[in-house]
Design a protein around this motif. Structure first.
Motif, PDB file in Angstrom:
ATOM      1  N   GLU A   1      11.258  -4.388   7.241  1.00 45.67           N
ATOM      2  CA  GLU A   1      11.394  -2.944   7.043  1.00 45.67           C
ATOM      3  C   GLU A   1      10.075  -2.408   6.507  1.00 45.67           C
ATOM      4  O   GLU A   1       9.519  -2.963   5.556  1.00 45.67           O
ATOM      5  CB  GLU A   1      12.526  -2.648   6.060  1.00 45.67           C
ATOM      6  N   ILE A   2       9.602  -1.345   7.133  1.00 46.01           N
ATOM      7  CA  ILE A   2       8.330  -0.745   6.718  1.00 46.01           C
ATOM      8  C   ILE A   2       8.420  -0.352   5.237  1.00 46.01           C
ATOM      9  O   ILE A   2       9.451   0.147   4.783  1.00 46.01           O
ATOM     10  CB  ILE A   2       7.967   0.468   7.604  1.00 46.01           C
ATOM     11  N   ASP A   3       7.377  -0.616   4.516  1.00 47.98           N
ATOM     12  CA  ASP A   3       7.340  -0.347   3.076  1.00 47.98           C
ATOM     13  C   ASP A   3       6.864   1.085   2.830  1.00 47.98           C
ATOM     14  O   ASP A   3       5.704   1.336   2.520  1.00 47.98           O
ATOM     15  CB  ASP A   3       6.425  -1.363   2.378  1.00 47.98           C
ATOM     16  N   ARG A   4       7.783   2.018   2.969  1.00 45.21           N
ATOM     17  CA  ARG A   4       7.462   3.437   2.810  1.00 45.21           C
ATOM     18  C   ARG A   4       6.946   3.757   1.412  1.00 45.21           C
ATOM     19  O   ARG A   4       6.051   4.588   1.253  1.00 45.21           O
ATOM     20  CB  ARG A   4       8.673   4.294   3.142  1.00 45.21           C
ATOM     21  N   SER A   5       7.513   3.108   0.412  1.00 40.03           N
ATOM     22  CA  SER A   5       7.084   3.409  -0.958  1.00 40.03           C
ATOM     23  C   SER A   5       5.648   2.938  -1.199  1.00 40.03           C
ATOM     24  O   SER A   5       4.890   3.592  -1.916  1.00 40.03           O
ATOM     25  CB  SER A   5       8.041   2.816  -1.991  1.00 40.03           C
ATOM     26  N   TRP A   6       5.242   1.820  -0.589  1.00 37.56           N
ATOM     27  CA  TRP A   6       3.867   1.353  -0.736  1.00 37.56           C
ATOM     28  C   TRP A   6       2.910   2.359  -0.112  1.00 37.56           C
ATOM     29  O   TRP A   6       1.895   2.716  -0.704  1.00 37.56           O
ATOM     30  CB  TRP A   6       3.694  -0.031  -0.093  1.00 37.56           C
ATOM     31  N   TYR A   7       3.254   2.813   1.089  1.00 34.98           N
ATOM     32  CA  TYR A   7       2.401   3.796   1.746  1.00 34.98           C
ATOM     33  C   TYR A   7       2.375   5.107   0.957  1.00 34.98           C
ATOM     34  O   TYR A   7       1.315   5.720   0.795  1.00 34.98           O
ATOM     35  CB  TYR A   7       2.848   4.040   3.192  1.00 34.98           C
ATOM     36  N   ALA A   8       3.524   5.536   0.463  1.00 38.06           N
ATOM     37  CA  ALA A   8       3.566   6.773  -0.319  1.00 38.06           C
ATOM     38  C   ALA A   8       2.702   6.655  -1.573  1.00 38.06           C
ATOM     39  O   ALA A   8       2.019   7.616  -1.952  1.00 38.06           O
ATOM     40  CB  ALA A   8       5.006   7.109  -0.700  1.00 38.06           C
ATOM     41  N   SER A   9       2.695   5.484  -2.183  1.00 38.83           N
ATOM     42  CA  SER A   9       1.866   5.298  -3.385  1.00 38.83           C
ATOM     43  C   SER A   9       0.373   5.345  -3.062  1.00 38.83           C
ATOM     44  O   SER A   9      -0.456   5.478  -3.949  1.00 38.83           O
ATOM     45  CB  SER A   9       2.216   3.984  -4.094  1.00 38.83           C
ATOM     46  N   HIS A  10       0.048   5.232  -1.767  1.00 36.19           N
ATOM     47  CA  HIS A  10      -1.347   5.323  -1.319  1.00 36.19           C
ATOM     48  C   HIS A  10      -1.605   6.631  -0.560  1.00 36.19           C
ATOM     49  O   HIS A  10      -2.601   6.751   0.158  1.00 36.19           O
ATOM     50  CB  HIS A  10      -1.692   4.107  -0.443  1.00 36.19           C
ATOM     51  N   GLY A  11      -0.693   7.577  -0.703  1.00 34.61           N
ATOM     52  CA  GLY A  11      -0.917   8.911  -0.155  1.00 34.61           C
ATOM     53  C   GLY A  11      -0.573   9.095   1.308  1.00 34.61           C
ATOM     54  O   GLY A  11      -0.971  10.086   1.918  1.00 34.61           O
ATOM     55  N   LEU A  12       0.181   8.171   1.894  1.00 32.33           N
ATOM     56  CA  LEU A  12       0.554   8.285   3.301  1.00 32.33           C
ATOM     57  C   LEU A  12       2.072   8.304   3.404  1.00 32.33           C
ATOM     58  O   LEU A  12       2.733   7.346   3.007  1.00 32.33           O
ATOM     59  CB  LEU A  12      -0.020   7.102   4.102  1.00 32.33           C
ATOM     60  N   ILE A  13       2.607   9.388   3.917  1.00 32.25           N
ATOM     61  CA  ILE A  13       4.058   9.516   4.077  1.00 32.25           C
ATOM     62  C   ILE A  13       4.440   8.995   5.459  1.00 32.25           C
ATOM     63  O   ILE A  13       3.945   9.480   6.477  1.00 32.25           O
ATOM     64  CB  ILE A  13       4.516  10.978   3.906  1.00 32.25           C
ATOM     65  N   VAL A  14       5.320   8.014   5.495  1.00 31.68           N
ATOM     66  CA  VAL A  14       5.792   7.417   6.744  1.00 31.68           C
ATOM     67  C   VAL A  14       7.177   7.954   7.008  1.00 31.68           C
ATOM     68  O   VAL A  14       8.078   7.824   6.182  1.00 31.68           O
ATOM     69  CB  VAL A  14       5.821   5.875   6.640  1.00 31.68           C
ATOM     70  N   GLU A  15       7.352   8.572   8.155  1.00 28.21           N
ATOM     71  CA  GLU A  15       8.657   9.165   8.502  1.00 28.21           C
ATOM     72  C   GLU A  15       9.493   8.219   9.302  1.00 28.21           C
ATOM     73  O   GLU A  15       9.105   7.351   9.949  1.00 28.21           O
ATOM     74  CB  GLU A  15       8.427  10.453   9.273  1.00 28.21           C
TER      75      GLU A  15
END
Length: 136
Positions: free
Chosen positions: A122-136
């Protein structure tokens, strides 16, 4: 209400919350996360894989790889020293192979645990969000 009674109620509330948290823990999930965290190969990589859930023998692990996010976007964040302008460069190919190898190592460790027969990602949305990238 007296101070003693208030303190007793607050203490009982905290103990109840602690007990509820403890009862909701999944020992198999905690064990797998500890195993992933302790692996030297995974420790050395700039992304930490972790287990989200274990159901019916399938461990769901986080991953930075997904059709929703290109590997170049991940590598720009995880390894900012890389020149991502040429995806066919030897350094980029090596970085992509390294990511595949550590993901394979995480899956191998998961499948080695008792009761786990498969791995889902499962894509790690929270990791990306913590680096400023929102994954939809």
């Amino acid at each position: 209400m007296s101070n003693k009674l208030q303190a007793l109620i607050v203490t009982a509330l905290f103990l109840s919350l602690g007990l509820l948290w403890f009862l909701k823990q999944d020992p198999a999930l905690n064990q797998l996360n500890a195993t992933l965290k302790a692996d030297p190969t995974l420790q050395a990589y700039p992304y930490a894989f972790h287990t989200l859930k274990i159901e019916n023998g399938v461990a769901t692990l986080t991953t930075p790889r997904s059709p929703e996010v290109s590997v170049l976007q991940f590598l720009q964040i995880a390894q900012p020293h890389l020149d991502t302008s040429n995806p066919d460069s030897p350094e980029m190919i090596a970085a992509q192979k390294a990511l595949a190898a550590v993901q394979e190592q995480a899956a191998k460790l998961a499948k080695a645990q008792a009761g786990i027969t498969a791995v889902a990602w499962e894509i790690d949305r929270s990791w990306y969000a913590s680096h400023g990238l929102i994954v939809e």
